[in-house]
Design a protein around this motif. Sequence first.
Motif, PDB file in Angstrom:
ATOM      1  N   LEU A 107      -5.039  -5.126  -8.726  1.00 53.06           N
ATOM      2  CA  LEU A 107      -6.393  -4.652  -8.430  1.00 53.06           C
ATOM      3  C   LEU A 107      -6.435  -3.137  -8.239  1.00 53.06           C
ATOM      4  O   LEU A 107      -7.301  -2.451  -8.791  1.00 53.06           O
ATOM      5  N   LEU A 108      -5.497  -2.615  -7.466  1.00 53.77           N
ATOM      6  CA  LEU A 108      -5.484  -1.181  -7.175  1.00 53.77           C
ATOM      7  C   LEU A 108      -5.150  -0.361  -8.416  1.00 53.77           C
ATOM      8  O   LEU A 108      -5.738   0.699  -8.655  1.00 53.77           O
ATOM      9  N   ARG A 109      -4.198  -0.850  -9.219  1.00 51.50           N
ATOM     10  CA  ARG A 109      -3.830  -0.116 -10.439  1.00 51.50           C
ATOM     11  C   ARG A 109      -4.971  -0.137 -11.456  1.00 51.50           C
ATOM     12  O   ARG A 109      -5.243   0.856 -12.130  1.00 51.50           O
ATOM     13  N   ARG A 110      -5.633  -1.297 -11.562  1.00 51.67           N
ATOM     14  CA  ARG A 110      -6.746  -1.408 -12.513  1.00 51.67           C
ATOM     15  C   ARG A 110      -7.889  -0.479 -12.102  1.00 51.67           C
ATOM     16  O   ARG A 110      -8.485   0.200 -12.935  1.00 51.67           O
ATOM     17  N   GLU A 111      -8.160  -0.444 -10.790  1.00 51.97           N
ATOM     18  CA  GLU A 111      -9.236   0.427 -10.295  1.00 51.97           C
ATOM     19  C   GLU A 111      -8.887   1.892 -10.533  1.00 51.97           C
ATOM     20  O   GLU A 111      -9.744   2.697 -10.908  1.00 51.97           O
ATOM     21  N   LEU A 142       0.833  -1.206   0.000  1.00 56.24           N
ATOM     22  CA  LEU A 142       0.000   0.000   0.000  1.00 56.24           C
ATOM     23  C   LEU A 142       0.868   1.256   0.000  1.00 56.24           C
ATOM     24  O   LEU A 142       0.552   2.254  -0.654  1.00 56.24           O
ATOM     25  N   GLN A 143       1.984   1.194   0.735  1.00 54.39           N
ATOM     26  CA  GLN A 143       2.890   2.339   0.793  1.00 54.39           C
ATOM     27  C   GLN A 143       3.579   2.552  -0.557  1.00 54.39           C
ATOM     28  O   GLN A 143       3.702   3.680  -1.038  1.00 54.39           O
ATOM     29  N   GLU A 144       4.034   1.453  -1.171  1.00 59.11           N
ATOM     30  CA  GLU A 144       4.700   1.557  -2.473  1.00 59.11           C
ATOM     31  C   GLU A 144       3.781   2.173  -3.526  1.00 59.11           C
ATOM     32  O   GLU A 144       4.216   2.937  -4.382  1.00 59.11           O
ATOM     33  N   LEU A 145       2.506   1.819  -3.455  1.00 59.28           N
ATOM     34  CA  LEU A 145       1.538   2.315  -4.447  1.00 59.28           C
ATOM     35  C   LEU A 145       0.994   3.699  -4.097  1.00 59.28           C
ATOM     36  O   LEU A 145       0.272   4.294  -4.886  1.00 59.28           O
ATOM     37  N   GLY A 146       1.326   4.200  -2.909  1.00 60.93           N
ATOM     38  CA  GLY A 146       0.863   5.524  -2.499  1.00 60.93           C
ATOM     39  C   GLY A 146      -0.638   5.599  -2.286  1.00 60.93           C
ATOM     40  O   GLY A 146      -1.265   6.629  -2.570  1.00 60.93           O
ATOM     41  N   VAL A 147      -1.235   4.522  -1.745  1.00 61.02           N
ATOM     42  CA  VAL A 147      -2.698   4.486  -1.589  1.00 61.02           C
ATOM     43  C   VAL A 147      -3.114   4.342  -0.121  1.00 61.02           C
ATOM     44  O   VAL A 147      -4.226   3.896   0.166  1.00 61.02           O
ATOM     45  N   LEU A 148      -2.237   4.701   0.803  1.00 64.17           N
ATOM     46  CA  LEU A 148      -2.571   4.550   2.216  1.00 64.17           C
ATOM     47  C   LEU A 148      -3.745   5.424   2.653  1.00 64.17           C
ATOM     48  O   LEU A 148      -4.368   5.176   3.677  1.00 64.17           O
ATOM     49  N   SER A 149      -4.034   6.467   1.865  1.00 59.68           N
ATOM     50  CA  SER A 149      -5.140   7.361   2.236  1.00 59.68           C
ATOM     51  C   SER A 149      -6.496   6.826   1.783  1.00 59.68           C
ATOM     52  O   SER A 149      -7.539   7.341   2.195  1.00 59.68           O
ATOM     53  N   GLY A 175     -16.881  -8.954   5.173  1.00 63.72           N
ATOM     54  CA  GLY A 175     -16.852  -7.885   6.158  1.00 63.72           C
ATOM     55  C   GLY A 175     -16.823  -6.494   5.553  1.00 63.72           C
ATOM     56  O   GLY A 175     -17.236  -5.527   6.202  1.00 63.72           O
ATOM     57  N   ALA A 176     -16.333  -6.384   4.311  1.00 64.43           N
ATOM     58  CA  ALA A 176     -16.159  -5.068   3.686  1.00 64.43           C
ATOM     59  C   ALA A 176     -17.159  -4.797   2.570  1.00 64.43           C
ATOM     60  O   ALA A 176     -16.945  -3.887   1.764  1.00 64.43           O
ATOM     61  N   LEU A 177     -18.244  -5.557   2.510  1.00 67.21           N
ATOM     62  CA  LEU A 177     -19.214  -5.374   1.423  1.00 67.21           C
ATOM     63  C   LEU A 177     -19.827  -3.981   1.395  1.00 67.21           C
ATOM     64  O   LEU A 177     -20.323  -3.529   0.363  1.00 67.21           O
ATOM     65  N   SER A 178     -19.801  -3.276   2.527  1.00 66.28           N
ATOM     66  CA  SER A 178     -20.332  -1.906   2.555  1.00 66.28           C
ATOM     67  C   SER A 178     -19.522  -0.963   1.664  1.00 66.28           C
ATOM     68  O   SER A 178     -19.988   0.111   1.309  1.00 66.28           O
ATOM     69  N   LEU A 179     -18.308  -1.370   1.271  1.00 60.96           N
ATOM     70  CA  LEU A 179     -17.469  -0.543   0.397  1.00 60.96           C
ATOM     71  C   LEU A 179     -17.751  -0.819  -1.076  1.00 60.96           C
ATOM     72  O   LEU A 179     -17.118  -0.217  -1.940  1.00 60.96           O
ATOM     73  N   GLY A 180     -18.683  -1.725  -1.344  1.00 58.69           N
ATOM     74  CA  GLY A 180     -18.926  -2.140  -2.726  1.00 58.69           C
ATOM     75  C   GLY A 180     -18.117  -3.386  -3.040  1.00 58.69           C
ATOM     76  O   GLY A 180     -17.156  -3.721  -2.337  1.00 58.69           O
ATOM     77  N   ARG A 181     -18.471  -4.082  -4.105  1.00 56.62           N
ATOM     78  CA  ARG A 181     -17.822  -5.364  -4.414  1.00 56.62           C
ATOM     79  C   ARG A 181     -16.339  -5.195  -4.729  1.00 56.62           C
ATOM     80  O   ARG A 181     -15.516  -5.999  -4.309  1.00 56.62           O
ATOM     81  N   ARG A 182     -15.992  -4.145  -5.475  1.00 59.47           N
ATOM     82  CA  ARG A 182     -14.579  -3.937  -5.818  1.00 59.47           C
ATOM     83  C   ARG A 182     -13.763  -3.592  -4.584  1.00 59.47           C
ATOM     84  O   ARG A 182     -12.674  -4.122  -4.380  1.00 59.47           O
ATOM     85  N   GLY A 183     -14.288  -2.689  -3.774  1.00 62.67           N
ATOM     86  CA  GLY A 183     -13.587  -2.311  -2.554  1.00 62.67           C
ATOM     87  C   GLY A 183     -13.439  -3.490  -1.612  1.00 62.67           C
ATOM     88  O   GLY A 183     -12.392  -3.679  -0.979  1.00 62.67           O
ATOM     89  N   ALA A 184     -14.503  -4.326  -1.510  1.00 65.39           N
ATOM     90  CA  ALA A 184     -14.460  -5.509  -0.645  1.00 65.39           C
ATOM     91  C   ALA A 184     -13.418  -6.509  -1.131  1.00 65.39           C
ATOM     92  O   ALA A 184     -12.735  -7.156  -0.330  1.00 65.39           O
TER      93      ALA A 184
END
Length: 398
Positions: A384-388, A141-148, A322-331
């Motif tokens: 996944l993160l790059r594609r999103e 997560l740190q390498e990709l700069g997506v910690l926020s 547990g994370a379905l509230s974030l949507g399917r991709r986020g989960a």
Amino acid sequence: MHHAADILLTLFAIFVAAQVGAEIAQRLKLPGVVGEIVAGCAIGPSALGLVQPEQIVVGTPLDVLAEIGVVLLLFAVGLETRLDDLKKVGRSALLVGVLGVIVPFALGALWAHGNGFEWTRSLFVAAAFVATSAGITARVLQELGVLSRIESRVILGAAVIDDILAMLLLGVVTSLQGGAGVNVSGLLFVLAQAVGFVVVIGWVGSRVMRARAHWLERPINPLSPLTIALAICLGLAYLSTGFGLAAIIGAFLAGMIASEVPQREELEHQMQPLLALLTPFFFVVTGAKIDLSVFASASALWMLAVVTVIAIASKLAGGWLGALSLGRRGALVVGVGMIPRGEVGVVIASLGLAAGVFSNEIYAVIVAMSLLTSIVTPPVLSLLLRREAAQRDSASGS
């Protein structure tokens, strides 16, 4: 050759291997951490032998250096995570943490019992399926700069909850091995201590740091904000072990506290050279601990494949639900981020071997599973993160 010279040569080999492995991985569009773990396997005792088994057992200089590396990594991750941000994802993090423990534990116990273990020993085997290694995912997560991102905050929050529950489970299954039953009141007390430590340090510590941030500038030393923050990091890392938690949880909380000060960006910048020097040792040593020779037989390879599939599928399912509230991709991102077992699974496997619960084969399979989940997760999570991100950019551009 003198003992100190031997250590220096080994440090040199590990550090160079880490840089080469990370470079190759990044050129292949994979996170650098994958290359570092594979480099550890390559120079470890079961391959090139540049690192010997006695050099990486608990308490040796290399093991301590690796521990310091992951402690500083989680401190740096905490610097990029504010308490207010974690509060916003508290419910999702709790669900991910709880389901991410229940599902792997249940499936792991069923598999072990189906393979001839009595129930008490099956529960010990299942405990190795439970705890997520925050260090592996945090590095990606740190390498990709997506910690926020909200998914990252859920993963990090769930990892803290995950560690508390894993500690409680380990206490239960360890007590069962002696045949004396479970001391429920004692376990509840330990659980209350662990939860209280996290809540008090996170909540009270953040408030104190906001009000007393000017203290960091009082010493004459121009690096005093960094040195004081590092002292807090090491102190809380030690304290967390006294409450039955991993040292990295205390380090993460220390970073989260330090994120409240005005010097936050300065601290992040000053941490980079320390991270560049020390964190590779953790990932290379993690890879070096696997004994590849155990898997010369087809039965061991088959067992490893089954155990790894169960470990991945169960953690992915628990995190996703547990994370379905974030949507399917986020989960899906959260579920994948919770997969790596890393050093936590290795520690539980070591305890099982020492207690006579695991055979050498089961021990090697559990360790290999822990490392395989750590190797598989980074490239998948990165993809996944790059594609999103690419889909979001194309949507905003249109």
